[in-house]
Design an enzyme around this catalytic site. Structure first.
Site, PDB file in Angstrom:
ATOM      1  CB  CYS A   1      -4.202  -1.399  -3.886  1.00  0.00           C
ATOM      2  SG  CYS A   1      -4.464  -1.276  -2.083  1.00  0.00           S
ATOM      3  CG  ASP A   2      -0.232  -1.332  -0.565  1.00  0.00           C
ATOM      4  OD1 ASP A   2      -0.266  -0.309  -1.120  1.00  0.00           O
ATOM      5  OD2 ASP A   2       0.004  -1.404   0.967  1.00  0.00           O
ATOM      6  CE  LYS A   3      -0.197  -6.700   0.745  1.00  0.00           C
ATOM      7  NZ  LYS A   3      -0.656  -5.174   1.083  1.00  0.00           N
TER       8      LYS A   3
ATOM      9  CG  ASP B   1      -3.229  -3.191   1.794  1.00  0.00           C
ATOM     10  OD1 ASP B   1      -4.275  -3.840   1.152  1.00  0.00           O
ATOM     11  OD2 ASP B   1      -2.104  -3.297   2.132  1.00  0.00           O
TER      12      ASP B   1
ATOM     13  CD  GLU C   1       0.053  -3.307   5.223  1.00  0.00           C
ATOM     14  OE1 GLU C   1       0.738  -3.493   4.382  1.00  0.00           O
ATOM     15  OE2 GLU C   1      -0.944  -2.356   5.316  1.00  0.00           O
TER      16      GLU C   1
ATOM     17  CB  SER D   1       0.877   0.420   6.917  1.00  0.00           C
ATOM     18  OG  SER D   1       0.778   1.479   5.945  1.00  0.00           O
TER      19      SER D   1
ATOM     20  CB  CYS E   1      -4.920   2.158  -4.979  1.00  0.00           C
ATOM     21  SG  CYS E   1      -4.672   2.459  -3.388  1.00  0.00           S
TER      22      CYS E   1
ATOM     23  CB  CYS F   1      -1.212   5.319  -0.012  1.00  0.00           C
ATOM     24  SG  CYS F   1      -3.063   4.797   0.384  1.00  0.00           S
TER      25      CYS F   1
END
Length: 560
Positions: free
Chosen positions: A123-125, A82, A447, A473, A50, A195
């Site tokens: 990435c996610d955060k 993640d 998650e 997730s 990511c 992702c």
């Protein structure tokens, strides 16, 4: 208005000669001390695909900011993968990283008296962490998404990282052999980028575009394509202009902007994590947003983008079909988007979308026509009841029956539940309860992609429900309910569930209910004891002491 509003504190006056001496060592010359200083928060890391491509983008942003008349200063911030930490103790650090990212960006920008901030993340955060910092700082700011990964391919089908998680369940259920499991593993992630489905990273990048904090079309670009680098350079130029005009996050991140973001989340079938993150960003900005606002908007916004995990397409397909601007234009035309909201460019949302067609192209089916939605209402339902008096979040896309009543199977950790799934000890009709995984109890609200994907892979995504005080997730689908609040660690009703208790989940009635009478629940509550903290020192211990309920966004400054 001078554009060095903040940085003049370290660049102007006789007493700041030592400060200027330090700045000269990093490239400042005599003519640079009146220019705005722009922070570039670079989340580059080889920890995860990511973020592995972000270094190049940071360099492009630095060059563009300098050419636009600013003095860029690049600094690093962190990320947690993640996907790599999923199913392990390391996942406890994922949500915690949102706060570390926010704190680090805020600390550097305040400490160095920066006039504006451009953050680059993957990435996610990275996205919510940066946006929380933007809100706290309230200086001109723009977010650059590192871009989505391109899909992998195997036997004529597109793959994402979720394909690999689901393949584990398929293998356990003897639906595929070891050779196919390995083939999916090898093909799922073909390069850099976040992702590829409408999972958390792509959902949050889409919300930032919807709120006007990122440039149009930037949230769905592929990480490896040249347009991503070009968009990054343009973002730096726009930020410098915003500094000159003093366009602030407080002018952009209004209640209407959050409503726009929620509408887009519903339309594209986005992640449950959007609830948690948007609540936290709103808290940082001082906007009155509640978990109930998501339910209000859900009722009026259809899902019309056919996106993975429950749909057919990945985000690169959405980009080709018109991206988030096409989604937003359809919402705007049908009265479900506030067109008067300001964006970082200085234009309103309506002005940004003026040349976007009102209807999606007929030669694609990623974005459905308004008259032919996938679901007539949004897919993220807020459920309440005696099991979640503060609320919980259910992702009801891709399920045929939105109601289940069944016996509880109780697990006090994700690992315990996963062991039961792998041992094929889960039966159709059961309601799996994973508890003590909430913000305080985990800590960190892990998650649950590993168990949910294993259930889907084993063919039980429709016949088994799973509830947790942890998270899911963005790649999760099936009959799942997360963010159950109050959580088990603070004595929420989920802590009182016993093996075999009857539980009802009814998405249509927005109900999550433990079918045990009040007298029995009172007896159990008298006997309940809070668990000892898992961590007594360090970042996880500090987080557990500070973090609020998931219903408030799991923020760490709720009393501020």
């Amino acid at each position: 208005m001078p554009s060095n509003t903040n940085s003049k504190a370290i660049t102007q006056g006789v007493q700041r000669s030592p400060n200027r001496a330090m700045l000269r060592a990093v490239g400042f010359g005599d003519d640079d001390f009146n220019k705005p200083i722009v922070g570039i928060a670079n989340a580059y890391s080889t920890i995860t695909p990511c973020n592995a491509g972000l270094g190049i983008l940071a360099t492009r942003a630095e060059q563009a900011a300098h050419a636009a008349g600013a003095m860029p200063q690049v600094f690093g911030t962190i990320t947690i993968s993640d996907g790599i930490s999923m199913g392990t103790e390391g996942m406890k650090c994922s949500l915690v990283s949102r706060e570390v990212i926010a704190d680090s960006i805020e600390t550097v920008c305040r400490g160095q008296s920066m006039d504006g901030i451009l953050a680059i993340g993957g990435c996610d955060k990275n996205m919510p962490g940066a946006m929380i910092a933007f809100a706290r700082l309230n200086i001109p700011a723009i977010f650059v998404y590192g871009g989505t990964i391109k899909p992998g391919h195997l036997n004529g089908r597109d793959l994402t990282i979720v394909s690999s998680f689901e393949a584990v369940g398929q293998f356990i259920a003897h639906r595929i052999d070891a050779a196919e499991l390995l083939a999916v593993e090898r093909k799922a992630c073909p390069g850099v980028g976040s992702c590829g489905g409408m999972f958390t990273a792509n959902t949050m990048s889409s919300t930032f575009e919807a709120m006007g904090m990122s440039l149009p079309y930037s949230s769905t670009m592929a990480a490896e394509d040249a347009e991503k680098s070009d968009s990054t350079a343009r973002s730096a130029e726009v930020l410098v202009q915003a500094i000159q005009k003093q366009i602030l996050p407080s002018q952009i991140l209004t209640k209407k902007a959050f409503e726009n973001a929620i509408s887009v989340v519903m339309a594209v079938g986005g992640t449950t994590n959007a609830v948690l993150h948007l609540l936290a960003i709103a808290h940082a900005m001082g906007v009155d947003l509640s978990i109930d606002d998501f339910e209000t908007i859900r009722k009026r916004v259809p899902v019309f983008a056919d996106m993975k995990p429950s749909g057919r397409y990945v985000v690169t397909d959405l980009h080709k079909a018109g991206g988030i601007p096409q989604i937003m234009k359809m919402l705007l035309v049908h009265g479900l988007l506030h067109g008067d909201c300001m964006t970082i460019t200085g234009e309103t949302i309506a002005e940004v979308l003026k040349d976007v067609p009102e209807k999606p192209r007929s030669n694609q089916d990623v974005i459905r026509a308004w008259s032919n939605p996938i679901y007539s209402q949004g897919h993220l339902a807020i459920l309440k009841g005696n099991l979640a008096t503060e609320g919980s979040v259910a992702k009801i896309s891709g399920i045929k029956n939105p109601k289940i009543t069944g016996p509880a199977r109780v697990f006090d950790s994700e690992e315990a539940c996963m062991e039961a799934i792998l041992a094929e000890k889960i039966n159709p009709g059961e309601v799996l309860v994973i508890r003590y995984e909430g913000p305080k109890g985990g800590p960190g609200m892990r998650e649950m992609l590993s168990p949910t994907a294993a259930l889907v892979g084993a063919g039980m995504g429709e016949s088994v429900a799973l509830i947790t005080d942890g998270r899911f997730s963005g790649g999760t689908y099936g009959f799942v309910v997360g963010h159950v609040a109050p959580e088990a660690a603070v004595g929420g009703t989920i802590a009182l569930v016993e093996e075999g208790d009857s539980i009802t989940i009814d998405a249509e009635a927005r109900l999550i209910q433990l079918n045990v009478n009040d007298q029995e629940l009172a007896r159990r509550r008298d006997l309940w004891q809070p668990p000892a903290p898992h961590y007594k020192r360090g970042v996880l211990a500090k987080y557990a002491r500070l973090v609020s309920s998931a219903s408030l966004g799991a923020v760490t400054d709720a009393d501020a």
